[in-house]
Design a protein around this motif. Structure first.
Motif, short mmCIF file in Angstrom:
data_model
loop_
_atom_site.label_atom_id
_atom_site.label_comp_id
_atom_site.label_asym_id
_atom_site.label_seq_id
_atom_site.Cartn_x
_atom_site.Cartn_y
_atom_site.Cartn_z
N ASN A 1 0.83 -1.21 0.00
CA ASN A 1 0.00 0.00 0.00
C ASN A 1 0.87 1.26 0.00
O ASN A 1 0.54 2.25 -0.67
CB ASN A 1 -0.94 0.00 1.21
CG ASN A 1 -2.07 -1.00 1.06
OD1 ASN A 1 -2.38 -1.46 -0.04
ND2 ASN A 1 -2.71 -1.34 2.17
N ARG A 2 1.96 1.24 0.74
CA ARG A 2 2.89 2.39 0.73
C ARG A 2 3.48 2.57 -0.66
O ARG A 2 3.63 3.70 -1.15
CB ARG A 2 4.02 2.17 1.73
CG ARG A 2 3.60 2.24 3.19
CD ARG A 2 4.72 1.80 4.11
NE ARG A 2 5.84 2.75 4.15
CZ ARG A 2 6.95 2.55 4.85
NH1 ARG A 2 7.09 1.43 5.56
NH2 ARG A 2 7.91 3.44 4.86
N ALA A 3 3.80 1.47 -1.30
CA ALA A 3 4.45 1.53 -2.62
C ALA A 3 3.54 2.11 -3.69
O ALA A 3 4.02 2.75 -4.63
CB ALA A 3 4.91 0.13 -3.03
N ILE A 4 2.24 1.90 -3.57
CA ILE A 4 1.32 2.38 -4.61
C ILE A 4 0.50 3.57 -4.14
O ILE A 4 -0.47 3.96 -4.81
CB ILE A 4 0.38 1.24 -5.08
CG1 ILE A 4 -0.50 0.73 -3.93
CG2 ILE A 4 1.19 0.11 -5.70
CD1 ILE A 4 -1.52 -0.33 -4.37
N SER A 5 0.90 4.18 -3.03
CA SER A 5 0.15 5.33 -2.50
C SER A 5 0.23 6.50 -3.48
O SER A 5 1.24 6.71 -4.15
CB SER A 5 0.69 5.75 -1.13
OG SER A 5 2.02 6.19 -1.24
N GLY A 6 -0.83 7.25 -3.55
CA GLY A 6 -0.87 8.41 -4.41
C GLY A 6 -0.90 8.09 -5.89
O GLY A 6 -0.56 8.93 -6.72
N ARG A 7 -1.31 6.89 -6.24
CA ARG A 7 -1.32 6.53 -7.66
C ARG A 7 -2.38 7.33 -8.42
O ARG A 7 -3.41 7.71 -7.86
CB ARG A 7 -1.57 5.04 -7.83
CG ARG A 7 -2.98 4.54 -7.54
CD ARG A 7 -3.01 3.04 -7.80
NE ARG A 7 -4.32 2.44 -7.65
CZ ARG A 7 -4.75 1.89 -6.51
NH1 ARG A 7 -3.99 1.92 -5.43
NH2 ARG A 7 -5.94 1.33 -6.47
#
Length: 374
Positions: free
Chosen positions: A231-237
């Motif tokens: 979730n951190r890695a794809i945050s703000g997508r």
């Protein structure tokens, strides 16, 4: 009900496809030093144009390059991260199985020897070629291993304590690199990104949880940690970027490595992981029942992997329809799609079936999807 106009599609596929003989020959010649990188790329380019046409002719809306430029579904990507290096003579082994017996497989190994970073967008040129050669109406999909795969096999022991004395810093750097990768491929035009994650399926297997404990991990909560960091890695997508994840229990030359239903991870997987859809393996009894799908919330898609890539025999169309109907006891029909359970060639060797077998299975998926949803 109608077929979907955005991914994941009612008829979809995981990503990797069988390498034609020309690609396998060119890769062998390149490794032997008899051709250069330019000649190898030329052979790959021609084969990828062909496999784009194969997918179009089968009626698929998703198009990938078949992962033809990779040795394996994950390690080519992981070795391209800053701070990761390949390790020779690693003692880690994975036990793969099939109907003929058990096989001890030593996968490519790695260690985190410096701070994790993203020196450049990984697979950028490969995606650009796919994008530029896809037909109108085909949605290019890029598949990459999830952040979990950088950690799962070796655990904390594969990470230099002098570089990361605290694991929080490792996860911060890793998720940051992945976030930069996501934004980088988006700028190239990628609107369909898939994170392949065997770990979240493996963790359902008690034998795999015992392995996690042996290497100093927390088998009861590791999946929650992985989900939080994805979730951190794809945050703000971006709003128009569709992200899916694919889970399976191993797929190497028609062999598998783990078993067990999705029950152990289901609540966190479906409730907390902030992806648009899930490609799930359901091609035999090793995958358990559809009951864990009761945790899938409204608005998320499940792509049922009912067609196997491990065997050549073509599935019965009525059986596939019955299986889809069984799944609707736990999740609405409009939230379901159909695909193979995994790629046809997770490693460059490929599974034990032919390109004609592969074509027939992809066409079957399209036909069933049209009859069920179209």
């Amino acid at each position: 009900m109608s077929l979907r106009t955005e991914p994941p599609f009612r008829a979809d596929h995981v990503g990797s496809l069988l390498r034609p003989a020309e690609v396998q020959h060119a890769r062998a010649e390149f490794k032997a030093g008899r051709i250069d990188a330019s000649a190898l790329r030329g052979a790959e380019d021609e084969a990828i144009r062909g496999v784009i046409e194969l997918q179009r002719a089968a009626g698929l809306q998703t198009v990938t390059d078949g992962e033809f430029r990779r040795t394996s579904w994950h390690m080519d990507f992981i070795y391209s991260l800053g701070g990761v290096r390949q390790v020779q003579g690693e003692s880690i082994h994975v036990q793969f199985r099939n109907a003929e017996g058990e096989y001890d497989y030593a996968p490519p190994a790695m260690e985190v020897a410096d701070k994790i970073s993203l020196p450049q967008t990984i697979f950028a040129e490969a995606f650009e070629f796919l994008r530029d050669n896809a037909d109108e109406g085909q949605t290019p999909k890029l598949t990459i291993p999830s952040p979990s795969m950088v950690h799962y096999r070796g655990g904390n022991s594969s990470i230099d304590e002098n570089i990361y004395p605290e694991m929080d810093a490792f996860w911060e750097d890793l998720s940051g690199a992945y976030n930069a990768q996501m934004r980088g491929v988006y700028e190239l035009g990628c609107r369909y990104l898939q994170l392949d994650d065997t770990s979240l399926a493996y963790i359902n297997d008690p034998a795999q949880r015992a392995h996690i404990e042996q290497i100093g991990g927390d088998p009861d909560h590791l999946h929650e940690q992985y989900i939080a960091n994805i979730n951190r890695a794809i945050s703000g997508r971006p709003d128009d970027l569709v992200i899916t994840t694919h889970l399976c229990r191993g797929n190497n030359q028609s062999m598998w490595a783990a078993e067990g239903g999705y029950d152990f991870v289901a609540e966190a997987l479906f409730g907390d992981l902030q992806v648009n859809g899930y490609f799930l393996e359901f091609d035999d009894e090793r995958s358990g029942t559809f009951e864990p799908l009761r945790f899938v919330p409204a608005g998320k898609l499940v792509v049922l992997g009912l067609v196997t890539t491990k065997r050549a025999a073509l599935e019965d169309k009525d059986m596939l329809k019955r299986r889809i109907e069984e799944a609707t006891q736990f999740v609405a029909i409009e939230q379901l799609c159909l695909s193979p359970q995994c790629g046809f060639s997770s490693t460059e060797e490929g599974n034990k079936l032919t390109i004609d077998d592969q074509r027939a299975k992809l066409e079957l998926i399209v036909e069933v999807a049209q009859e069920v949803w179209g």
